[in-house]
Design a protein around this motif. Structure first.
Motif, mmCIF file in Angstrom:
data_model
loop_
_atom_site.group_PDB
_atom_site.id
_atom_site.type_symbol
_atom_site.label_atom_id
_atom_site.label_comp_id
_atom_site.label_asym_id
_atom_site.label_seq_id
_atom_site.Cartn_x
_atom_site.Cartn_y
_atom_site.Cartn_z
ATOM 1 N N LYS A 1 0.834 -1.205 0.000
ATOM 2 C CA LYS A 1 0.000 0.000 0.000
ATOM 3 C C LYS A 1 0.870 1.258 0.000
ATOM 4 C CE LYS A 1 -3.537 2.340 2.701
ATOM 5 N NZ LYS A 1 -4.244 2.382 3.980
ATOM 6 N N LEU A 2 1.918 1.258 0.818
ATOM 7 C CA LEU A 2 2.791 2.430 0.880
ATOM 8 C C LEU A 2 3.558 2.627 -0.424
ATOM 9 C CD1 LEU A 2 4.178 2.062 4.512
ATOM 10 C CD2 LEU A 2 2.633 3.814 3.665
ATOM 11 N N ARG A 3 4.002 1.539 -1.036
ATOM 12 C CA ARG A 3 4.721 1.659 -2.307
ATOM 13 C C ARG A 3 3.804 2.172 -3.406
ATOM 14 N NH1 ARG A 3 8.320 -3.847 -1.975
ATOM 15 N NH2 ARG A 3 9.979 -2.966 -0.710
ATOM 16 N N ARG A 4 2.547 1.703 -3.396
ATOM 17 C CA ARG A 4 1.566 2.178 -4.371
ATOM 18 C C ARG A 4 1.303 3.662 -4.171
ATOM 19 N NH1 ARG A 4 -3.252 0.005 -2.812
ATOM 20 N NH2 ARG A 4 -2.209 -2.001 -2.775
ATOM 21 N N GLU A 5 1.291 4.091 -2.907
ATOM 22 C CA GLU A 5 1.070 5.497 -2.582
ATOM 23 C C GLU A 5 2.227 6.363 -3.092
ATOM 24 O OE1 GLU A 5 0.824 7.589 1.592
ATOM 25 O OE2 GLU A 5 -0.840 6.186 1.347
ATOM 26 N N LEU A 6 3.431 5.818 -3.075
ATOM 27 C CA LEU A 6 4.577 6.556 -3.599
ATOM 28 C C LEU A 6 4.470 6.742 -5.107
ATOM 29 C CD1 LEU A 6 7.815 5.223 -1.850
ATOM 30 C CD2 LEU A 6 6.878 7.510 -1.778
ATOM 31 N N ILE A 7 3.996 5.701 -5.792
ATOM 32 C CA ILE A 7 3.904 5.762 -7.248
ATOM 33 C C ILE A 7 2.781 6.694 -7.669
ATOM 34 C CG2 ILE A 7 3.399 4.406 -9.314
ATOM 35 C CD1 ILE A 7 4.715 2.024 -7.887
ATOM 36 N N THR A 8 1.595 6.535 -7.084
ATOM 37 C CA THR A 8 0.457 7.383 -7.411
ATOM 38 C C THR A 8 -0.001 8.078 -6.139
ATOM 39 O OG1 THR A 8 -1.064 5.561 -7.041
ATOM 40 C CG2 THR A 8 -0.360 5.921 -9.289
ATOM 41 N N PRO A 9 0.433 9.295 -5.904
ATOM 42 C CA PRO A 9 0.079 10.000 -4.672
ATOM 43 C C PRO A 9 -1.409 10.281 -4.586
ATOM 44 C CG PRO A 9 1.310 11.422 -6.150
ATOM 45 C CD PRO A 9 1.285 10.067 -6.768
ATOM 46 N N LYS A 10 -1.877 10.498 -3.354
ATOM 47 C CA LYS A 10 -3.287 10.798 -3.133
ATOM 48 C C LYS A 10 -3.644 12.116 -3.799
ATOM 49 C CE LYS A 10 -3.690 8.495 1.313
ATOM 50 N NZ LYS A 10 -3.907 8.671 2.744
ATOM 51 N N GLY A 11 -4.916 12.287 -4.111
ATOM 52 C CA GLY A 11 -5.365 13.518 -4.733
ATOM 53 C C GLY A 11 -5.406 13.435 -6.244
ATOM 54 N N ALA A 12 -4.875 12.373 -6.808
ATOM 55 C CA ALA A 12 -4.905 12.207 -8.253
ATOM 56 C C ALA A 12 -6.157 11.422 -8.613
ATOM 57 C CB ALA A 12 -3.654 11.480 -8.743
ATOM 58 N N GLY A 13 -7.310 12.028 -8.360
ATOM 59 C CA GLY A 13 -8.585 11.374 -8.592
ATOM 60 C C GLY A 13 -9.017 11.463 -10.039
ATOM 61 N N GLY A 14 -10.142 10.861 -10.338
ATOM 62 C CA GLY A 14 -10.673 10.854 -11.691
ATOM 63 C C GLY A 14 -11.166 12.220 -12.128
ATOM 64 N N GLY A 15 -11.736 12.246 -13.297
ATOM 65 C CA GLY A 15 -12.210 13.499 -13.855
ATOM 66 C C GLY A 15 -13.460 13.997 -13.159
ATOM 67 N N GLY A 16 -13.716 15.248 -13.282
ATOM 68 C CA GLY A 16 -14.887 15.841 -12.667
ATOM 69 C C GLY A 16 -16.128 15.609 -13.517
ATOM 70 N N PRO A 17 -17.219 16.256 -13.172
ATOM 71 C CA PRO A 17 -18.456 16.085 -13.938
ATOM 72 C C PRO A 17 -18.305 16.640 -15.352
ATOM 73 C CG PRO A 17 -18.713 17.780 -12.262
ATOM 74 C CD PRO A 17 -17.385 17.143 -12.038
ATOM 75 N N GLY A 18 -18.942 15.983 -16.293
ATOM 76 C CA GLY A 18 -18.873 16.441 -17.671
ATOM 77 C C GLY A 18 -17.830 15.715 -18.486
ATOM 78 N N GLU A 19 -16.970 14.983 -17.836
ATOM 79 C CA GLU A 19 -15.961 14.236 -18.569
ATOM 80 C C GLU A 19 -16.351 12.764 -18.580
ATOM 81 O OE1 GLU A 19 -12.019 14.850 -17.138
ATOM 82 O OE2 GLU A 19 -12.303 16.989 -16.916
ATOM 83 N N GLY A 20 -16.102 12.117 -19.685
ATOM 84 C CA GLY A 20 -16.407 10.703 -19.765
ATOM 85 C C GLY A 20 -17.223 10.379 -21.001
ATOM 86 N N PHE A 21 -17.674 9.137 -21.064
ATOM 87 C CA PHE A 21 -18.394 8.641 -22.227
ATOM 88 C C PHE A 21 -19.867 8.527 -21.895
ATOM 89 C CE2 PHE A 21 -19.964 5.003 -24.719
ATOM 90 C CZ PHE A 21 -19.782 5.532 -25.989
ATOM 91 N N ASP A 22 -20.707 9.195 -22.680
ATOM 92 C CA ASP A 22 -22.151 9.127 -22.468
ATOM 93 C C ASP A 22 -22.800 8.821 -23.818
ATOM 94 O OD1 ASP A 22 -24.640 9.271 -21.378
ATOM 95 O OD2 ASP A 22 -24.732 11.458 -21.359
ATOM 96 N N PRO A 23 -23.176 7.560 -24.054
ATOM 97 C CA PRO A 23 -23.678 7.184 -25.386
ATOM 98 C C PRO A 23 -25.091 7.654 -25.701
ATOM 99 C CG PRO A 23 -23.778 5.311 -23.926
ATOM 100 C CD PRO A 23 -23.085 6.405 -23.183
ATOM 101 N N GLY A 24 -25.891 8.010 -24.704
ATOM 102 C CA GLY A 24 -27.267 8.412 -24.978
ATOM 103 C C GLY A 24 -28.156 7.186 -25.123
ATOM 104 N N ARG A 25 -29.426 7.406 -25.494
ATOM 105 C CA ARG A 25 -30.365 6.297 -25.619
ATOM 106 C C ARG A 25 -30.369 5.774 -27.048
ATOM 107 N NH1 ARG A 25 -35.943 7.633 -22.770
ATOM 108 N NH2 ARG A 25 -35.772 5.492 -22.096
ATOM 109 N N SER A 26 -30.545 4.481 -27.170
ATOM 110 C CA SER A 26 -30.668 3.921 -28.511
ATOM 111 C C SER A 26 -32.166 3.799 -28.836
ATOM 112 C CB SER A 26 -30.001 2.557 -28.588
ATOM 113 O OG SER A 26 -30.729 1.612 -27.842
#
Length: 65
Positions: A37-62
């Motif tokens: 866990k500590l080694r993983r924390e060194l590689i990817t520090p905390k706070g590097a979360g995903g994208g905020g709202p509005g980002e991502g894939f939204d296919p809509g309705r078929s």
């Protein structure tokens, strides 16, 4: 980050001092997990979360009928 490195060194030292047998296997497993866990924390520090709202894939309705 310095405290993380110090914790890693401390856990590694405890692992080398701990005798390996059936009675200590669980304790060594917990130390290995904490170390990973500590080694993983060194590689990817905390706070590097995903994208905020509005980002991502939204296919809509078929509209298949």
């Amino acid at each position: 980050m310095g405290s993380t490195l110090a914790k890693i060194v401390e856990i590694e030292a405890e692992m080398t001092q701990t005798q390996k047998n059936k009675a200590t296997a669980h304790h060594l497993g917990l130390l290995k997990a904490r170390l990973a866990k500590l080694r993983r924390e060194l590689i990817t520090p905390k706070g590097a979360g995903g994208g905020g709202p509005g980002e991502g894939f939204d296919p809509g309705r078929s509209r298949l009928h």
